[in-house]
Design an enzyme around this catalytic site. Sequence first.
Site, PDB file in Angstrom:
ATOM      1  N   LYS A   1       0.844  -1.195   0.000  1.00 43.38           N
ATOM      2  CA  LYS A   1       0.000   0.000   0.000  1.00 43.38           C
ATOM      3  C   LYS A   1       0.879   1.244   0.000  1.00 43.38           C
ATOM      4  O   LYS A   1       1.724   1.415   0.874  1.00 43.38           O
ATOM      5  CB  LYS A   1      -0.859   0.033   1.260  1.00 43.38           C
ATOM      6  CG  LYS A   1      -2.029  -0.916   1.241  1.00 43.38           C
ATOM      7  CD  LYS A   1      -2.874  -0.644   2.479  1.00 43.38           C
ATOM      8  CE  LYS A   1      -4.158  -1.421   2.477  1.00 43.38           C
ATOM      9  NZ  LYS A   1      -4.975  -1.055   3.665  1.00 43.38           N
TER      10      LYS A   1
ATOM     11  N   HIS B   1      -7.587  -0.225  15.001  1.00 43.59           N
ATOM     12  CA  HIS B   1      -7.480   0.939  14.128  1.00 43.59           C
ATOM     13  C   HIS B   1      -8.758   1.752  14.019  1.00 43.59           C
ATOM     14  O   HIS B   1      -8.697   2.952  13.757  1.00 43.59           O
ATOM     15  CB  HIS B   1      -6.997   0.526  12.742  1.00 43.59           C
ATOM     16  CG  HIS B   1      -5.508   0.325  12.676  1.00 43.59           C
ATOM     17  ND1 HIS B   1      -4.854  -0.634  13.426  1.00 43.59           N
ATOM     18  CD2 HIS B   1      -4.540   0.963  11.970  1.00 43.59           C
ATOM     19  CE1 HIS B   1      -3.552  -0.579  13.171  1.00 43.59           C
ATOM     20  NE2 HIS B   1      -3.332   0.386  12.287  1.00 43.59           N
TER      21      HIS B   1
ATOM     22  N   HIS C   1      -7.935   5.389  14.856  1.00 45.23           N
ATOM     23  CA  HIS C   1      -8.063   6.526  13.937  1.00 45.23           C
ATOM     24  C   HIS C   1      -8.956   7.605  14.528  1.00 45.23           C
ATOM     25  O   HIS C   1      -8.702   8.801  14.370  1.00 45.23           O
ATOM     26  CB  HIS C   1      -8.637   6.068  12.580  1.00 45.23           C
ATOM     27  CG  HIS C   1      -7.670   5.296  11.747  1.00 45.23           C
ATOM     28  ND1 HIS C   1      -8.058   4.325  10.859  1.00 45.23           N
ATOM     29  CD2 HIS C   1      -6.309   5.354  11.674  1.00 45.23           C
ATOM     30  CE1 HIS C   1      -6.981   3.810  10.264  1.00 45.23           C
ATOM     31  NE2 HIS C   1      -5.917   4.415  10.739  1.00 45.23           N
TER      32      HIS C   1
ATOM     33  N   HIS D   1       0.405   7.509  15.827  1.00 49.58           N
ATOM     34  CA  HIS D   1      -0.483   6.460  15.339  1.00 49.58           C
ATOM     35  C   HIS D   1      -0.387   5.197  16.220  1.00 49.58           C
ATOM     36  O   HIS D   1      -1.406   4.632  16.632  1.00 49.58           O
ATOM     37  CB  HIS D   1      -0.137   6.139  13.884  1.00 49.58           C
ATOM     38  CG  HIS D   1      -0.876   4.985  13.317  1.00 49.58           C
ATOM     39  ND1 HIS D   1      -2.229   5.021  13.071  1.00 49.58           N
ATOM     40  CD2 HIS D   1      -0.454   3.735  12.968  1.00 49.58           C
ATOM     41  CE1 HIS D   1      -2.607   3.843  12.577  1.00 49.58           C
ATOM     42  NE2 HIS D   1      -1.549   3.058  12.501  1.00 49.58           N
TER      43      HIS D   1
HETATM   44  N1  LIG Z   1       1.687   1.637   3.650  1.00 52.31           N
HETATM   45  C1  LIG Z   1       1.322   1.006   4.747  1.00 52.31           C
HETATM   46  O1  LIG Z   1       0.940  -0.168   4.726  1.00 52.31           O
HETATM   47  C2  LIG Z   1       1.409   1.724   6.053  1.00 52.31           C
HETATM   48  C3  LIG Z   1       1.270   1.029   7.246  1.00 52.31           C
HETATM   49  C4  LIG Z   1       1.389   1.746   8.418  1.00 52.31           C
HETATM   50  C5  LIG Z   1       1.639   3.106   8.390  1.00 52.31           C
HETATM   51  N2  LIG Z   1       1.756   3.746   7.205  1.00 52.31           N
HETATM   52  C6  LIG Z   1       2.032   5.174   7.147  1.00 52.31           C
HETATM   53  O2  LIG Z   1       3.287   5.391   7.776  1.00 52.31           O
HETATM   54  C7  LIG Z   1       3.314   6.701   8.302  1.00 52.31           C
HETATM   55  C8  LIG Z   1       3.865   6.632   9.687  1.00 52.31           C
HETATM   56  O3  LIG Z   1       5.146   6.021   9.630  1.00 52.31           O
HETATM   57  P1  LIG Z   1       6.292   6.359  10.662  1.00 52.31           P
HETATM   58  O4  LIG Z   1       5.773   6.204  12.032  1.00 52.31           O
HETATM   59  O5  LIG Z   1       7.487   5.585  10.269  1.00 52.31           O
HETATM   60  O6  LIG Z   1       6.435   7.925  10.435  1.00 52.31           O
HETATM   61  P2  LIG Z   1       7.555   8.886   9.865  1.00 52.31           P
HETATM   62  O7  LIG Z   1       8.058   8.414   8.575  1.00 52.31           O
HETATM   63  O8  LIG Z   1       6.972  10.235   9.917  1.00 52.31           O
HETATM   64  O9  LIG Z   1       8.721   8.762  10.945  1.00 52.31           O
HETATM   65  C9  LIG Z   1       8.499   9.243  12.258  1.00 52.31           C
HETATM   66  C10 LIG Z   1       9.498  10.336  12.627  1.00 52.31           C
HETATM   67  O10 LIG Z   1      10.766   9.761  12.874  1.00 52.31           O
HETATM   68  C11 LIG Z   1      11.770  10.380  12.075  1.00 52.31           C
HETATM   69  N3  LIG Z   1      12.726   9.335  11.771  1.00 52.31           N
HETATM   70  C12 LIG Z   1      12.524   8.286  10.953  1.00 52.31           C
HETATM   71  N4  LIG Z   1      13.552   7.454  11.027  1.00 52.31           N
HETATM   72  C13 LIG Z   1      14.448   7.992  11.884  1.00 52.31           C
HETATM   73  C14 LIG Z   1      15.715   7.577  12.371  1.00 52.31           C
HETATM   74  N5  LIG Z   1      16.238   6.397  12.026  1.00 52.31           N
HETATM   75  N6  LIG Z   1      16.354   8.391  13.231  1.00 52.31           N
HETATM   76  C15 LIG Z   1      15.782   9.548  13.601  1.00 52.31           C
HETATM   77  N7  LIG Z   1      14.590   9.977  13.216  1.00 52.31           N
HETATM   78  C16 LIG Z   1      13.936   9.200  12.359  1.00 52.31           C
HETATM   79  C17 LIG Z   1      11.036  10.941  10.917  1.00 52.31           C
HETATM   80  O11 LIG Z   1      11.727  12.005  10.322  1.00 52.31           O
HETATM   81  C18 LIG Z   1       9.714  11.380  11.560  1.00 52.31           C
HETATM   82  O12 LIG Z   1       9.902  12.623  12.152  1.00 52.31           O
HETATM   83  C19 LIG Z   1       1.903   7.236   8.209  1.00 52.31           C
HETATM   84  O13 LIG Z   1       1.823   8.167   7.158  1.00 52.31           O
HETATM   85  C20 LIG Z   1       1.060   6.006   7.894  1.00 52.31           C
HETATM   86  O14 LIG Z   1      -0.080   6.315   7.109  1.00 52.31           O
HETATM   87  C21 LIG Z   1       1.650   3.079   6.047  1.00 52.31           C
HETATM   88 ZN   LIG Z   2      -1.406   1.063  11.740  1.00 52.63          ZN
END
Ligand SMILES: NC(=O)c1ccc[n+]([C@@H]2O[C@H](COP(=O)([O-])OP(=O)(O)OC[C@H]3O[C@@H](n4cnc5c(N)ncnc54)[C@H](O)[C@@H]3O)[C@@H](O)[C@H]2O)c1
Ligand SMILES: [Zn+2]
Lengths: 372, 372
Positions: A149, A254, A258, A271
């Site tokens: 996705k 979820h 949400h 989240h």
């Molecule tokens: N496609 C899918 O199946 C799926 C599943 C779950 C979530 N998502 C999406 O994922 C997003 C959330 O993902 P997330 O929690 O990884 O968020 P994100 O990518 O925003 O990362 C979270 C924070 O951590 C920072 N960061 C990331 N890696 C780092 C590192 N190694 N060191 C320091 N800082 C770091 C980022 O800059 C950000 O500020 C949402 O948009 C959600 O919709 C998608």
């Molecule tokens: Zn989730």
Amino acid sequence: MRNATAKTLTVELGERSYPIVIGGGLLDRAADYLRQAGVPDKSPLMIVSDDNVAPLYLERLESALSGGGYRVVSAVVPAGEQSKSLTVYNDLVTRAIEAGLDRSSAILALGGGVVGDLAGFVAGTYMRGIRFVQVPTTILAHDSSVGGKVAVNHPLAKNMIGVFHQPELVLYDVDTLNTLPPREVRAGLAEMVKHGLIWDREFAEWCWNNAPRLLDLEPEALIYGLERGCAIKAQIVSRDERENDLRAILNLGHTLGHAIEAVAGYGRYLHGEAIAVGMAAAALLGEERGGETGLYAETMLMLRALELPVTLPEDMDTEALMAAMQRDKKFREGRMVYIVPSEIGRVEIASDVDADAVRDVIERLKEKEESS
Amino acid sequence: MRNATAKTLTVELGERSYPIVIGGGLLDRAADYLRQAGVPDKSPLMIVSDDNVAPLYLERLESALSGGGYRVVSAVVPAGEQSKSLTVYNDLVTRAIEAGLDRSSAILALGGGVVGDLAGFVAGTYMRGIRFVQVPTTILAHDSSVGGKVAVNHPLAKNMIGVFHQPELVLYDVDTLNTLPPREVRAGLAEMVKHGLIWDREFAEWCWNNAPRLLDLEPEALIYGLERGCAIKAQIVSRDERENDLRAILNLGHTLGHAIEAVAGYGRYLHGEAIAVGMAAAALLGEERGGETGLYAETMLMLRALELPVTLPEDMDTEALMAAMQRDKKFREGRMVYIVPSEIGRVEIASDVDADAVRDVIERLKEKEESS
Ligand SMILES: NC(=O)c1ccc[n+]([C@@H]2O[C@H](COP(=O)([O-])OP(=O)(O)OC[C@H]3O[C@@H](n4cnc5c(N)ncnc54)[C@H](O)[C@@H]3O)[C@@H](O)[C@H]2O)c1
Ligand SMILES: [Zn+2]
Ligand SMILES: NC(=O)c1ccc[n+]([C@@H]2O[C@H](COP(=O)([O-])OP(=O)(O)OC[C@H]3O[C@@H](n4cnc5c(N)ncnc54)[C@H](O)[C@@H]3O)[C@@H](O)[C@H]2O)c1
Ligand SMILES: [Zn+2]
């Protein structure tokens, strides 16, 4: 040449199958892994990252790739959910065209789920779809690296614009997790334990027992936990790639989660935190609907071991949460589709949950806080 | 209830197979066809049309659908290629969200290839893909209704942003073609005869012999011609859905055609006119490379019978055309991949065409005009 500790698992999707490699020190060997995954070096690659992650890891990835014979351009977007927009998407497409990306090129996402979803949507739509490689740097991204996705947000609704686009390769370098803020670590672990709660009691219990090691980012524990989390999601997705039925169980916690994110206002809950509360609520609902004794208590203990929230602040408006869930479309005429556990490691897709039962559970999650 | 003259052909793509219904009076029976194609009526539909087509046919389609139990909203975009933009796309997504389209909804394209590509891209990406129905109103759209390619343009490149998204149903009401401007009729016939030239000598000759009936929009001839055109493209696409190899033959005349469109400047040539010249050039090249005698002369006669251009104005800059083709990426180091006929109804994908041979052919197409 392979790192001894790296684990590889394959997401089985017929001709769209791909490997997830999880281990330490992988960034530096990216070129080999890309080559092995069939990414040609005759066309340029584009790395997409965000402005938190890029200063930490972009140069290393770039030089690993160019040292290995690839031509690379990079694009850095602002960190945060707001970058999942059509505007940023359009900028990335412009950059890709200017850099001469063609149908043999690949786009790499170096970052968390935000960068993964955004770069994946570019890869899924650029010239009607080119190769995509995920290089996740958050724990939560183990979830987004399985399932294909990819999406950006519309001002009126999250993840509204997207496609299914499977990567060629996921390269999960756990060393990058050392710089992840602790709150992001915990939020990511919520999705990890979710994979146990819906599918595998043993893994849920392993997460519980190993919570301190996971919170400490001990590599061996992380590699095992990420691998099991990915493997469980991969099993579910292989059986239902286009989200027709089974895949719905991945939404444990979820529906309420949400709603909590929406009602609390952007940024108050991560989240993973919101779905932790959602999973606690689902467990309580499940136990009341005849699930195993102790289901709720055990779920709470597991989530608490991972330092995740399991209660709601008293001032959170129950009716606002109910209304937000109704907008979620899984809710019709007083009854809703809800993922409800029957025991640890097993859930059902219940389409007959009474709205009042949900209302009641929300109220009780608030009382819990008072008494704790 | 079915119109006796309507023909149905199936595009065979495994679980993505879909029917193309071609005949008169189909708009009024749209609800039946949608129901038969499995489009549920519990969720709203959205019709996308343009401001030339909407005044002519939108109301009829809307009332046929609402009379048949569907809830319908419509969105009308400005006619013309400029509507294939991310901006218009975003407006359509907004409209779809506001109208409450969900995963069970369908998006209908009522119009030519522009509306088809645009609405198809909305359908392909809204909530990661919902149902799509084409209601073509141009002859050229017989081409775009097979193959699943949908896209919008980027300011730097046409069709750069897109996906493959197969429709559930194509409902081709030939009565709508009566209002199509004659020049658009001819341009559409260029793609029709192309399908004969690449695959089926008999059909190419049929187009030639029936050119006056086609130009007069005689329903029986149109239905047969559109059906054969769609069927040939469907055969090719079924064997190569994702454009890995065989599908390239559909580009007969397109390498030079695209260059002509670009060099002449937007709007001077219709796409079908430009590829007619491109097909004449390809035939000349083919005959010189050892193709059958008379290949070029016959191709010219066929195209002329359809009142299509087969020569270039003397002042068109050959080097500008060569440069535009080089940008097309099928051209490397003095040699290009070119679709070259060996006889009427048979082409080869030649990867060794010398740039000078192409240059020479362009020059000779210009001389032809002087002498005619
Ligand atoms: N496609 C899918 O199946 C799926 C599943 C779950 C979530 N998502 C999406 O994922 C997003 C959330 O993902 P997330 O929690 O990884 O968020 P994100 O990518 O925003 O990362 C979270 C924070 O951590 C920072 N960061 C990331 N890696 C780092 C590192 N190694 N060191 C320091 N800082 C770091 C980022 O800059 C950000 O500020 C949402 O948009 C959600 O919709 C998608
Ligand atoms: Zn989730
Ligand atoms: N997806 C594919 O496989 C594919 C294949 C070929 C072409 N295309 C795309 O199709 C587009 C060209 O398609 P087109 O030639 O149908 O263009 P179009 O949709 O712009 O239609 C041509 C003109 O005719 C008008 N028109 C359409 N139907 C009419 C009717 N029945 N009566 C009166 N006026 C009518 C339109 O408003 C427009 O002005 C291009 O954008 C091209 O990229 C896509
Ligand atoms: Zn064409």
